[in-house]
Design a protein around this motif. Structure first.
Motif, PDB file in Angstrom:
ATOM      1  N   ASP A 291       3.649 -40.106 -19.816  1.00  0.00           N
ATOM      2  CA  ASP A 291       4.490 -38.729 -19.534  1.00  0.00           C
ATOM      3  C   ASP A 291       4.716 -37.898 -20.842  1.00  0.00           C
ATOM      4  OD1 ASP A 291       6.309 -40.297 -20.813  1.00  0.00           O
ATOM      5  OD2 ASP A 291       7.871 -40.055 -19.087  1.00  0.00           O
ATOM      6  N   PRO A 292       5.100 -36.703 -20.846  1.00  0.00           N
ATOM      7  CA  PRO A 292       5.183 -35.899 -22.031  1.00  0.00           C
ATOM      8  C   PRO A 292       6.237 -36.545 -23.169  1.00  0.00           C
ATOM      9  CG  PRO A 292       5.385 -34.459 -20.121  1.00  0.00           C
ATOM     10  CD  PRO A 292       5.308 -35.948 -19.536  1.00  0.00           C
ATOM     11  N   GLU A 293       7.226 -37.466 -22.705  1.00  0.00           N
ATOM     12  CA  GLU A 293       8.282 -37.844 -23.484  1.00  0.00           C
ATOM     13  C   GLU A 293       7.492 -39.202 -24.139  1.00  0.00           C
ATOM     14  OE1 GLU A 293      12.491 -40.188 -23.754  1.00  0.00           O
ATOM     15  OE2 GLU A 293      11.070 -40.651 -22.122  1.00  0.00           O
ATOM     16  N   GLY A 294       6.669 -39.656 -23.470  1.00  0.00           N
ATOM     17  CA  GLY A 294       5.905 -40.863 -24.005  1.00  0.00           C
ATOM     18  C   GLY A 294       4.923 -40.389 -25.156  1.00  0.00           C
ATOM     19  N   PHE A 295       4.352 -39.148 -24.979  1.00  0.00           N
ATOM     20  CA  PHE A 295       3.444 -38.796 -25.799  1.00  0.00           C
ATOM     21  C   PHE A 295       4.053 -38.124 -27.010  1.00  0.00           C
ATOM     22  CE2 PHE A 295       0.512 -38.683 -22.445  1.00  0.00           C
ATOM     23  CZ  PHE A 295      -0.868 -39.062 -23.037  1.00  0.00           C
ATOM     24  N   ALA A 296       5.256 -37.718 -27.044  1.00  0.00           N
ATOM     25  CA  ALA A 296       6.189 -37.368 -27.924  1.00  0.00           C
ATOM     26  C   ALA A 296       6.484 -38.714 -28.817  1.00  0.00           C
ATOM     27  CB  ALA A 296       7.179 -36.604 -27.579  1.00  0.00           C
ATOM     28  N   ALA A 297       6.920 -39.665 -28.104  1.00  0.00           N
ATOM     29  CA  ALA A 297       7.185 -40.600 -29.011  1.00  0.00           C
ATOM     30  C   ALA A 297       6.007 -41.523 -29.569  1.00  0.00           C
ATOM     31  CB  ALA A 297       7.794 -41.964 -28.113  1.00  0.00           C
ATOM     32  N   MET A 298       4.886 -41.492 -28.963  1.00  0.00           N
ATOM     33  CA  MET A 298       3.690 -41.934 -29.484  1.00  0.00           C
ATOM     34  C   MET A 298       3.248 -40.891 -30.861  1.00  0.00           C
ATOM     35  SD  MET A 298       0.996 -42.428 -26.439  1.00  0.00           S
ATOM     36  CE  MET A 298       1.915 -42.629 -24.994  1.00  0.00           C
ATOM     37  N   GLY A 299       3.543 -39.662 -30.761  1.00  0.00           N
ATOM     38  CA  GLY A 299       3.175 -38.906 -31.826  1.00  0.00           C
ATOM     39  C   GLY A 299       4.250 -39.294 -33.080  1.00  0.00           C
ATOM     40  N   ILE A 300       5.385 -39.592 -32.968  1.00  0.00           N
ATOM     41  CA  ILE A 300       6.315 -40.005 -33.679  1.00  0.00           C
ATOM     42  C   ILE A 300       6.196 -41.255 -34.436  1.00  0.00           C
ATOM     43  CG2 ILE A 300       8.834 -40.564 -34.349  1.00  0.00           C
ATOM     44  CD1 ILE A 300       9.520 -38.537 -31.917  1.00  0.00           C
ATOM     45  N   VAL A 301       5.699 -42.085 -33.618  1.00  0.00           N
ATOM     46  CA  VAL A 301       5.379 -43.571 -34.254  1.00  0.00           C
ATOM     47  C   VAL A 301       4.103 -43.214 -35.165  1.00  0.00           C
ATOM     48  CG1 VAL A 301       4.393 -45.717 -33.688  1.00  0.00           C
ATOM     49  CG2 VAL A 301       6.268 -44.977 -32.452  1.00  0.00           C
ATOM     50  N   GLU A 302       2.910 -42.476 -34.616  1.00  0.00           N
ATOM     51  CA  GLU A 302       1.856 -42.454 -35.470  1.00  0.00           C
ATOM     52  C   GLU A 302       2.443 -41.737 -36.828  1.00  0.00           C
ATOM     53  OE1 GLU A 302      -1.104 -43.433 -34.736  1.00  0.00           O
ATOM     54  OE2 GLU A 302      -1.625 -43.143 -32.649  1.00  0.00           O
TER      55      GLU A 302
ATOM     56  N   ARG B 211      15.106 -44.708 -31.491  1.00  0.00           N
ATOM     57  CA  ARG B 211      14.806 -43.983 -30.201  1.00  0.00           C
ATOM     58  C   ARG B 211      13.349 -44.349 -29.876  1.00  0.00           C
ATOM     59  NH1 ARG B 211      18.390 -40.144 -32.340  1.00  0.00           N
ATOM     60  NH2 ARG B 211      16.805 -38.768 -33.135  1.00  0.00           N
ATOM     61  N   VAL B 212      12.366 -44.220 -30.767  1.00  0.00           N
ATOM     62  CA  VAL B 212      10.965 -44.568 -30.480  1.00  0.00           C
ATOM     63  C   VAL B 212      10.765 -46.084 -30.151  1.00  0.00           C
ATOM     64  CG1 VAL B 212      10.112 -42.585 -31.361  1.00  0.00           C
ATOM     65  CG2 VAL B 212      10.255 -44.672 -32.858  1.00  0.00           C
ATOM     66  N   LEU B 213      11.481 -46.953 -30.768  1.00  0.00           N
ATOM     67  CA  LEU B 213      11.349 -48.366 -30.349  1.00  0.00           C
ATOM     68  C   LEU B 213      11.874 -48.607 -28.994  1.00  0.00           C
ATOM     69  CD1 LEU B 213      12.924 -49.862 -33.679  1.00  0.00           C
ATOM     70  CD2 LEU B 213      10.554 -50.510 -32.403  1.00  0.00           C
ATOM     71  N   THR B 214      12.990 -47.893 -28.878  1.00  0.00           N
ATOM     72  CA  THR B 214      13.513 -48.285 -27.460  1.00  0.00           C
ATOM     73  C   THR B 214      12.446 -47.807 -26.226  1.00  0.00           C
ATOM     74  OG1 THR B 214      15.618 -48.136 -28.178  1.00  0.00           O
ATOM     75  CG2 THR B 214      15.357 -47.536 -25.863  1.00  0.00           C
ATOM     76  N   ARG B 215      11.844 -46.388 -26.653  1.00  0.00           N
ATOM     77  CA  ARG B 215      11.135 -45.784 -25.668  1.00  0.00           C
ATOM     78  C   ARG B 215       9.457 -46.633 -25.516  1.00  0.00           C
ATOM     79  NH1 ARG B 215       7.506 -44.576 -22.292  1.00  0.00           N
ATOM     80  NH2 ARG B 215       7.380 -42.611 -21.685  1.00  0.00           N
ATOM     81  N   LEU B 216       9.089 -46.979 -26.650  1.00  0.00           N
ATOM     82  CA  LEU B 216       7.787 -47.854 -26.601  1.00  0.00           C
ATOM     83  C   LEU B 216       7.634 -49.279 -26.842  1.00  0.00           C
ATOM     84  CD1 LEU B 216       5.769 -44.882 -28.628  1.00  0.00           C
ATOM     85  CD2 LEU B 216       5.858 -45.206 -26.189  1.00  0.00           C
TER      86      LEU B 216
ATOM     87  N   TRP C  76      -1.051 -55.653 -31.864  1.00  0.00           N
ATOM     88  CA  TRP C  76       0.039 -55.071 -31.349  1.00  0.00           C
ATOM     89  C   TRP C  76      -0.294 -53.902 -30.446  1.00  0.00           C
ATOM     90  CZ3 TRP C  76       0.955 -49.688 -32.477  1.00  0.00           C
ATOM     91  CH2 TRP C  76       0.290 -49.289 -33.409  1.00  0.00           C
ATOM     92  N   ARG C  77       0.539 -53.348 -29.430  1.00  0.00           N
ATOM     93  CA  ARG C  77       0.287 -52.269 -28.622  1.00  0.00           C
ATOM     94  C   ARG C  77       1.637 -51.794 -28.189  1.00  0.00           C
ATOM     95  NH1 ARG C  77      -3.614 -53.113 -24.123  1.00  0.00           N
ATOM     96  NH2 ARG C  77      -2.951 -51.105 -23.086  1.00  0.00           N
ATOM     97  N   TRP C  78       1.972 -50.281 -28.068  1.00  0.00           N
ATOM     98  CA  TRP C  78       3.097 -49.836 -27.434  1.00  0.00           C
ATOM     99  C   TRP C  78       3.107 -50.166 -26.059  1.00  0.00           C
ATOM    100  CZ3 TRP C  78       1.804 -45.720 -30.908  1.00  0.00           C
ATOM    101  CH2 TRP C  78       0.671 -44.924 -30.694  1.00  0.00           C
ATOM    102  N   ASP C  79       4.020 -49.687 -25.210  1.00  0.00           N
ATOM    103  CA  ASP C  79       4.161 -49.504 -23.596  1.00  0.00           C
ATOM    104  C   ASP C  79       4.603 -48.178 -23.573  1.00  0.00           C
ATOM    105  OD1 ASP C  79       4.441 -49.519 -21.063  1.00  0.00           O
ATOM    106  OD2 ASP C  79       6.155 -51.158 -21.104  1.00  0.00           O
ATOM    107  N   GLY C  80       3.647 -47.372 -23.082  1.00  0.00           N
ATOM    108  CA  GLY C  80       4.073 -45.996 -22.990  1.00  0.00           C
ATOM    109  C   GLY C  80       4.192 -45.423 -21.444  1.00  0.00           C
TER     110      GLY C  80
END
Length: 218
Positions: free
Chosen positions: A137-148, A173-178, A210-214
């Motif tokens: 979702d949009p929040e997930g893509f924001a979190a992915m962009g931050i991690v990148e 915050r991005v750890l908790t999200r992803l 590794w991989r995140w969970d979006g």
């Protein structure tokens, strides 16, 4: 048990302002790089520092355009042409004009981050779009962009001889999200580096995969 449950708090949202902050801090840090250092390798990556900024810019751009169509694709990527300019280089749709120099390269990064932040701000939260690690979702893509942004700036800082330690609350915050299953008892920034295969933690070797969970969260 999730990271937010272990810390005894509700999950804090990841916002477009968080993404703006991550990109701004990264650009500010990278502006301190020596002008002649950009062709050196970025940490343990097989790309030069210039190529790594192009790759990061491309990540942010790709996440933005994935959310862009009226009906975002759920089974594949928006079909821009991604291609590498040398064997072993990153396959990007975004390339910076070399004649613009490092200042132009960082402007490309800043603009790509702004595109993603704007898309996240304007898309309804129920929007869903494809990512290689699963629909998000949009929040997930924001979190992915931050991690990148955070971890590739770490790679770049190693290659360019710069200091780089992003804010702990942003990392949390991005750890908790992803990465909801990441350890909660360790500091957020080292934990994010561990979760993305870039560092060890006490009693936890560096991951080899590794991989995140979006997945969209409730």
């Amino acid at each position: 048990m999730s990271r937010s449950a272990e810390t005894g708090s509700a999950r804090p949202p990841v916002t477009p302002d968080d993404l703006d902050l991550a990109v701004r801090l990264a650009v500010d840090a990278l502006r301190e790089a020596p002008a002649g250092a950009w062709e050196g390798m970025a940490g343990s990556l097989e790309w030069t520092c210039w190529e790594t900024v192009e790759h990061l810019s491309d990540d942010l751009f790709a996440y933005a355009v994935q959310l862009g169509p009226r009906k975002p694709p759920l089974a594949g990527e928006v079909p821009f042409l991604w291609e590498s300019r040398r064997p072993g280089g990153p396959a990007n749709a975004i390339h910076a004009d070399r004649e613009a120099g490092p200042a132009g390269l960082l402007q490309v990064l800043e603009a790509s981050g702004a595109l993603l932040a704007a898309m996240v701000r304007t898309k309804p939260p129920q929007t869903r779009a494809h990512h290689g690690f699963g629909v998000s979702d949009p929040e997930g893509f924001a979190a992915m962009g931050i991690v990148e942004t955070l971890v590739h700036t770490h790679d770049l800082a190693r290659g360019l001889g710069l200091a780089w330690t992003p804010p702990a609350d942003l990392c949390a915050r991005v750890l908790t999200r992803l990465f909801p299953d990441a350890p909660a008892a360790t500091e957020p920034w080292p934990t994010l580096l561990w979760a993305t295969g870039r560092a060890e933690l006490p009693g936890r070797p560096r991951p080899t995969a590794w991989r995140w969970d979006g997945t969209p969260r409730a």
